[in-house]
Design a protein around this motif. Structure first.
Motif, PDB file in Angstrom:
ATOM      1  N   MET A 154       0.788  -1.228   0.000  1.00 31.73           N
ATOM      2  CA  MET A 154       0.000   0.000   0.000  1.00 31.73           C
ATOM      3  C   MET A 154       0.823   1.283   0.000  1.00 31.73           C
ATOM      4  SD  MET A 154      -3.089  -0.041  -0.712  1.00 31.73           S
ATOM      5  CE  MET A 154      -3.351   1.693  -0.335  1.00 31.73           C
ATOM      6  N   PRO A 155       1.897   1.403   0.802  1.00 32.35           N
ATOM      7  CA  PRO A 155       2.676   2.651   0.745  1.00 32.35           C
ATOM      8  C   PRO A 155       3.204   2.950  -0.651  1.00 32.35           C
ATOM      9  CG  PRO A 155       3.259   1.407   2.704  1.00 32.35           C
ATOM     10  CD  PRO A 155       2.389   0.508   1.866  1.00 32.35           C
ATOM     11  N   LEU A 156       3.665   1.929  -1.358  1.00 32.52           N
ATOM     12  CA  LEU A 156       4.172   2.107  -2.715  1.00 32.52           C
ATOM     13  C   LEU A 156       3.057   2.535  -3.664  1.00 32.52           C
ATOM     14  CD1 LEU A 156       6.510   1.752  -4.770  1.00 32.52           C
ATOM     15  CD2 LEU A 156       5.759  -0.621  -5.033  1.00 32.52           C
ATOM     16  N   LEU A 157       1.897   1.879  -3.577  1.00 37.63           N
ATOM     17  CA  LEU A 157       0.785   2.219  -4.452  1.00 37.63           C
ATOM     18  C   LEU A 157       0.259   3.617  -4.159  1.00 37.63           C
ATOM     19  CD1 LEU A 157      -1.231  -1.143  -4.455  1.00 37.63           C
ATOM     20  CD2 LEU A 157       0.531  -0.376  -6.049  1.00 37.63           C
ATOM     21  N   ARG A 158       0.117   3.921  -2.890  1.00 37.65           N
ATOM     22  CA  ARG A 158      -0.432   5.231  -2.489  1.00 37.65           C
ATOM     23  C   ARG A 158       0.464   6.359  -2.987  1.00 37.65           C
ATOM     24  NH1 ARG A 158      -0.285   4.460   2.624  1.00 37.65           N
ATOM     25  NH2 ARG A 158      -2.231   3.296   2.745  1.00 37.65           N
ATOM     26  N   SER A 159       1.761   6.187  -2.887  1.00 36.97           N
ATOM     27  CA  SER A 159       2.690   7.242  -3.312  1.00 36.97           C
ATOM     28  C   SER A 159       2.691   7.430  -4.821  1.00 36.97           C
ATOM     29  CB  SER A 159       4.105   6.920  -2.816  1.00 36.97           C
ATOM     30  OG  SER A 159       4.595   5.747  -3.427  1.00 36.97           O
ATOM     31  N   ASN A 160       2.217   6.422  -5.553  1.00 33.94           N
ATOM     32  CA  ASN A 160       2.156   6.511  -7.018  1.00 33.94           C
ATOM     33  C   ASN A 160       0.753   6.790  -7.537  1.00 33.94           C
ATOM     34  OD1 ASN A 160       4.858   5.722  -8.470  1.00 33.94           O
ATOM     35  ND2 ASN A 160       4.736   4.392  -6.685  1.00 33.94           N
ATOM     36  N   ASN A 161      -0.187   7.078  -6.622  1.00 30.52           N
ATOM     37  CA  ASN A 161      -1.587   7.364  -6.991  1.00 30.52           C
ATOM     38  C   ASN A 161      -2.224   6.220  -7.765  1.00 30.52           C
ATOM     39  OD1 ASN A 161      -1.624  10.048  -5.873  1.00 30.52           O
ATOM     40  ND2 ASN A 161      -0.416  10.715  -7.640  1.00 30.52           N
ATOM     41  N   VAL A 162      -1.915   5.006  -7.349  1.00 35.60           N
ATOM     42  CA  VAL A 162      -2.499   3.809  -7.944  1.00 35.60           C
ATOM     43  C   VAL A 162      -3.509   3.223  -6.965  1.00 35.60           C
ATOM     44  CG1 VAL A 162      -2.034   1.447  -8.726  1.00 35.60           C
ATOM     45  CG2 VAL A 162      -0.493   3.302  -9.372  1.00 35.60           C
ATOM     46  N   GLU A 208      13.718   2.481  -4.830  1.00 37.42           N
ATOM     47  CA  GLU A 208      12.399   3.033  -5.112  1.00 37.42           C
ATOM     48  C   GLU A 208      11.286   2.180  -4.508  1.00 37.42           C
ATOM     49  OE1 GLU A 208      13.482   0.632  -8.861  1.00 37.42           O
ATOM     50  OE2 GLU A 208      14.471   1.632  -7.195  1.00 37.42           O
ATOM     51  N   ALA A 209      11.585   0.928  -4.135  1.00 39.32           N
ATOM     52  CA  ALA A 209      10.581   0.072  -3.502  1.00 39.32           C
ATOM     53  C   ALA A 209      10.211   0.565  -2.108  1.00 39.32           C
ATOM     54  CB  ALA A 209      11.092  -1.365  -3.419  1.00 39.32           C
ATOM     55  N   MET A 216      18.269   9.215   0.553  1.00 40.70           N
ATOM     56  CA  MET A 216      16.861   9.253   0.180  1.00 40.70           C
ATOM     57  C   MET A 216      16.224  10.486   0.807  1.00 40.70           C
ATOM     58  SD  MET A 216      15.613   5.266   0.226  1.00 40.70           S
ATOM     59  CE  MET A 216      14.502   5.567  -1.156  1.00 40.70           C
ATOM     60  N   LYS A 217      15.112  10.940   0.247  1.00 38.06           N
ATOM     61  CA  LYS A 217      14.445  12.106   0.797  1.00 38.06           C
ATOM     62  C   LYS A 217      13.031  11.751   1.243  1.00 38.06           C
ATOM     63  CE  LYS A 217      12.833  13.933  -3.677  1.00 38.06           C
ATOM     64  NZ  LYS A 217      12.830  15.127  -4.565  1.00 38.06           N
ATOM     65  N   THR A 218      12.473  12.596   2.099  1.00 39.23           N
ATOM     66  CA  THR A 218      11.124  12.379   2.617  1.00 39.23           C
ATOM     67  C   THR A 218      10.276  13.632   2.415  1.00 39.23           C
ATOM     68  OG1 THR A 218      11.718  13.136   4.846  1.00 39.23           O
ATOM     69  CG2 THR A 218      11.957  10.780   4.386  1.00 39.23           C
ATOM     70  N   VAL A 219       8.961  13.432   2.460  1.00 39.04           N
ATOM     71  CA  VAL A 219       8.015  14.539   2.478  1.00 39.04           C
ATOM     72  C   VAL A 219       7.026  14.275   3.602  1.00 39.04           C
ATOM     73  CG1 VAL A 219       8.214  15.082   0.017  1.00 39.04           C
ATOM     74  CG2 VAL A 219       6.510  13.422   0.777  1.00 39.04           C
ATOM     75  N   ARG A 220       6.418  15.326   4.107  1.00 38.20           N
ATOM     76  CA  ARG A 220       5.425  15.199   5.168  1.00 38.20           C
ATOM     77  C   ARG A 220       4.052  14.953   4.548  1.00 38.20           C
ATOM     78  NH1 ARG A 220       5.673  17.170  10.445  1.00 38.20           N
ATOM     79  NH2 ARG A 220       7.896  16.687  10.175  1.00 38.20           N
ATOM     80  N   ASN A 221       3.396  13.843   4.941  1.00 39.69           N
ATOM     81  CA  ASN A 221       2.078  13.555   4.377  1.00 39.69           C
ATOM     82  C   ASN A 221       0.977  14.223   5.192  1.00 39.69           C
ATOM     83  OD1 ASN A 221       1.680  11.971   6.657  1.00 39.69           O
ATOM     84  ND2 ASN A 221       1.837  10.011   5.576  1.00 39.69           N
ATOM     85  N   SER A 222      -0.273  13.999   4.803  1.00 40.76           N
ATOM     86  CA  SER A 222      -1.401  14.676   5.455  1.00 40.76           C
ATOM     87  C   SER A 222      -1.577  14.235   6.892  1.00 40.76           C
ATOM     88  CB  SER A 222      -2.693  14.399   4.668  1.00 40.76           C
ATOM     89  OG  SER A 222      -2.935  13.008   4.575  1.00 40.76           O
ATOM     90  N   VAL A 273       9.040   8.312   2.677  1.00 43.56           N
ATOM     91  CA  VAL A 273      10.052   8.291   1.622  1.00 43.56           C
ATOM     92  C   VAL A 273       9.419   8.730   0.306  1.00 43.56           C
ATOM     93  CG1 VAL A 273      11.670   6.852   0.332  1.00 43.56           C
ATOM     94  CG2 VAL A 273      11.299   6.433   2.777  1.00 43.56           C
ATOM     95  N   SER A 274      10.054   9.688  -0.352  1.00 44.60           N
ATOM     96  CA  SER A 274       9.489  10.225  -1.591  1.00 44.60           C
ATOM     97  C   SER A 274      10.426  10.084  -2.794  1.00 44.60           C
ATOM     98  CB  SER A 274       9.134  11.706  -1.414  1.00 44.60           C
ATOM     99  OG  SER A 274      10.286  12.465  -1.094  1.00 44.60           O
ATOM    100  N   GLY A 275      11.660   9.697  -2.573  1.00 41.43           N
ATOM    101  CA  GLY A 275      12.579   9.579  -3.697  1.00 41.43           C
ATOM    102  C   GLY A 275      13.964   9.181  -3.244  1.00 41.43           C
ATOM    103  N   ALA A 276      14.837   8.948  -4.226  1.00 36.87           N
ATOM    104  CA  ALA A 276      16.201   8.523  -3.929  1.00 36.87           C
ATOM    105  C   ALA A 276      17.185   9.343  -4.760  1.00 36.87           C
ATOM    106  CB  ALA A 276      16.357   7.032  -4.218  1.00 36.87           C
ATOM    107  N   PRO A 277      17.397  10.627  -4.381  1.00 42.70           N
ATOM    108  CA  PRO A 277      18.307  11.471  -5.165  1.00 42.70           C
ATOM    109  C   PRO A 277      19.771  11.070  -5.039  1.00 42.70           C
ATOM    110  CG  PRO A 277      17.586  12.620  -3.184  1.00 42.70           C
ATOM    111  CD  PRO A 277      16.783  11.353  -3.252  1.00 42.70           C
ATOM    112  N   GLY A 278      20.113  10.344  -3.960  1.00 39.48           N
ATOM    113  CA  GLY A 278      21.490   9.929  -3.772  1.00 39.48           C
ATOM    114  C   GLY A 278      22.408  11.071  -3.346  1.00 39.48           C
ATOM    115  N   CYS A 279      23.661  10.736  -3.142  1.00 42.76           N
ATOM    116  CA  CYS A 279      24.675  11.708  -2.710  1.00 42.76           C
ATOM    117  C   CYS A 279      25.818  11.735  -3.738  1.00 42.76           C
ATOM    118  CB  CYS A 279      25.231  11.321  -1.342  1.00 42.76           C
ATOM    119  SG  CYS A 279      23.983  11.257  -0.025  1.00 42.76           S
ATOM    120  N   THR A 280      26.601  12.786  -3.658  1.00 38.19           N
ATOM    121  CA  THR A 280      27.737  12.934  -4.566  1.00 38.19           C
ATOM    122  C   THR A 280      28.686  11.752  -4.427  1.00 38.19           C
ATOM    123  OG1 THR A 280      27.589  15.335  -4.330  1.00 38.19           O
ATOM    124  CG2 THR A 280      29.626  14.446  -5.256  1.00 38.19           C
ATOM    125  N   VAL A 281      29.149  11.228  -5.546  1.00 36.84           N
ATOM    126  CA  VAL A 281      30.095  10.117  -5.528  1.00 36.84           C
ATOM    127  C   VAL A 281      31.342  10.528  -4.749  1.00 36.84           C
ATOM    128  CG1 VAL A 281      31.563   8.631  -6.946  1.00 36.84           C
ATOM    129  CG2 VAL A 281      29.237   9.167  -7.694  1.00 36.84           C
TER     130      VAL A 281
END
Length: 360
Positions: free
Chosen positions: A117-125, A191-192, A240-246, A252-260
């Motif tokens: 469910m967390p994966l589906l909800r974050s993708n609006n599925v 991304e999972a 990884m980055k996060t966002v505050r939900n309702s 977790v909202s994405g995986a931008p990573g860090c500088t090599v």
């Protein structure tokens, strides 16, 4: 990623070939045709199926579109596909999308729903139904009926399906457990974890701590010790980055990573050994690459009770420096870190003294 595509009824072949912009009939093992199929949107796919249903009413119930996914990670070449997609029009002419995961590690429907469910909800599925089905020939399946946004391409949906297969399939890599989330990360699928909330076992950092000053070293040690003081083990993820939900949770909202080159396994391991007392048993630190950037996952197994509580050397900051003459015992309540009070520390010492006197 697509292994094969097939459907019932010859009437659909020229229709889907036209929708894909092909000058010839669609061929299921043609690499170019499969690439074009990957790019078709669900809106266009729905139009094609409706046109087929107008020509042959059986498409409204008996006929469907099937897609098998390549899955070399968990099966031999000769085995049946472990992920199957079935699309069809329901009696109202609405496109339905069903994913079947062969030999799932999760056989309880409620448990499987909670895991994805967390994966589906974050993708609006939308998730319409979860059902465990027994097939004697091909093995058991956990089936998910989903509502895919019309603008999505088949390829985008298949990426999501692949993640569902990782979570529910035989790998047992569920993102709502420390070991499962760790397995998904080090296997190259951060991304999972999308949609997972920070919790007592999961701490997310978008950037590395930066060990140029004592405060950052102390902050890292505090996070590590707090996670080690949890009951079921824990995971610290950097990159990884996060966002505050309702609901007020950081998810977790994405995986931008860090500088090599900005993350060092040796540095993170050394500071953990120097500042956390006693040393954390079985601490695993993995540095891995994702999309040309670096990420780090620190896995803290559930620690024996006799080692707890874990404490951090130093606890008083004066003029930007952390004093080593004191100590701090960090704990974790939900997704927040708390320091054990002096009263709580005193109670632990008294309890230990009483237990020792009784043993004598």
């Amino acid at each position: 990623m697509i292994e094969s595509v097939f459907w019932d009824g010859a009437v659909f072949t020229p229709i889907i070939s036209r929708e894909l912009g092909l000058d010839e009939d669609f061929i299921s093992d043609n690499e170019f045709h499969l690439l074009r199929f990957n790019e078709i949107t669900f809106e266009r796919l729905s139009v094609a199926l409706k046109e087929a249903a107008e020509r042959d009413p059986r498409f409204l119930g008996d006929f469907g579109l099937y897609v098998n996914i390549e899955d070399s990670r968990r099966r031999s070449v000769d085995d049946a596909s472990s992920i199957t997609i079935f699309s069809r029009l329901d009696s109202d002419g609405v496109l339905t999308f069903e994913v079947g995961i062969r030999e799932p590690c999760l056989v309880a429907e409620a448990e499987a729903e909670e895991a994805v469910m967390p994966l589906l909800r974050s993708n609006n599925v939308e998730l319409f139904k979860v059902e465990f089905e027994v097939y004697s020939a091909d093995g058991d399946y956990m089936a998910f009926r989903l509502g895919i946004p019309p603008s999505w391409t088949v390829g985008k949906a298949l990426n999501l399906v692949d993640l569902i297969g990782l979570i529910v399939g035989p790998d047992q890599a569920t993102p709502n457990s420390p070991a499962g989330a760790f397995a998904l990360l080090i296997s190259g699928h951060p991304e999972a974890l999308t949609g997972q909330p920070e919790s007592a076992f999961l701490e997310i950092k978008e950037k590395g701590y930066g060990f140029q000053n004592e405060n950052q070293k102390h902050e890292y040690a505090m996070d590590l010790a707090a996670l080690a003081n949890t009951e079921r083990g824990a995971l610290l993820v950097i990159g990884m980055k996060t966002v505050r939900n309702s609901a007020g949770q950081d998810v977790v909202s994405g995986a931008p990573g860090c500088t090599v080159g900005s993350l060092s396994v040796d540095a993170y391991g050394q500071i953990a050994r120097q500042r956390v007392v006693p040393p954390i048993e079985g601490l695993e630190i993995h540095l891995f690459e994702y999309m040309g950037r670096h990420m780090m996952a620190l896995m803290i197994p559930a620690q024996p009770g006799y080692l707890k509580p874990f404490l951090v050397k130093g606890g008083v900051t004066v003029e930007g420096r952390t004093s080593g003459a004191s100590f701090t015992i960090p704990t974790r309540i939900g997704d927040a870190r708390w320091n054990m009070s002096a009263e709580a520390v005193h109670s632990l010492l008294v309890a230990a003294r009483v237990a020792l006197s009784k043993s004598e």
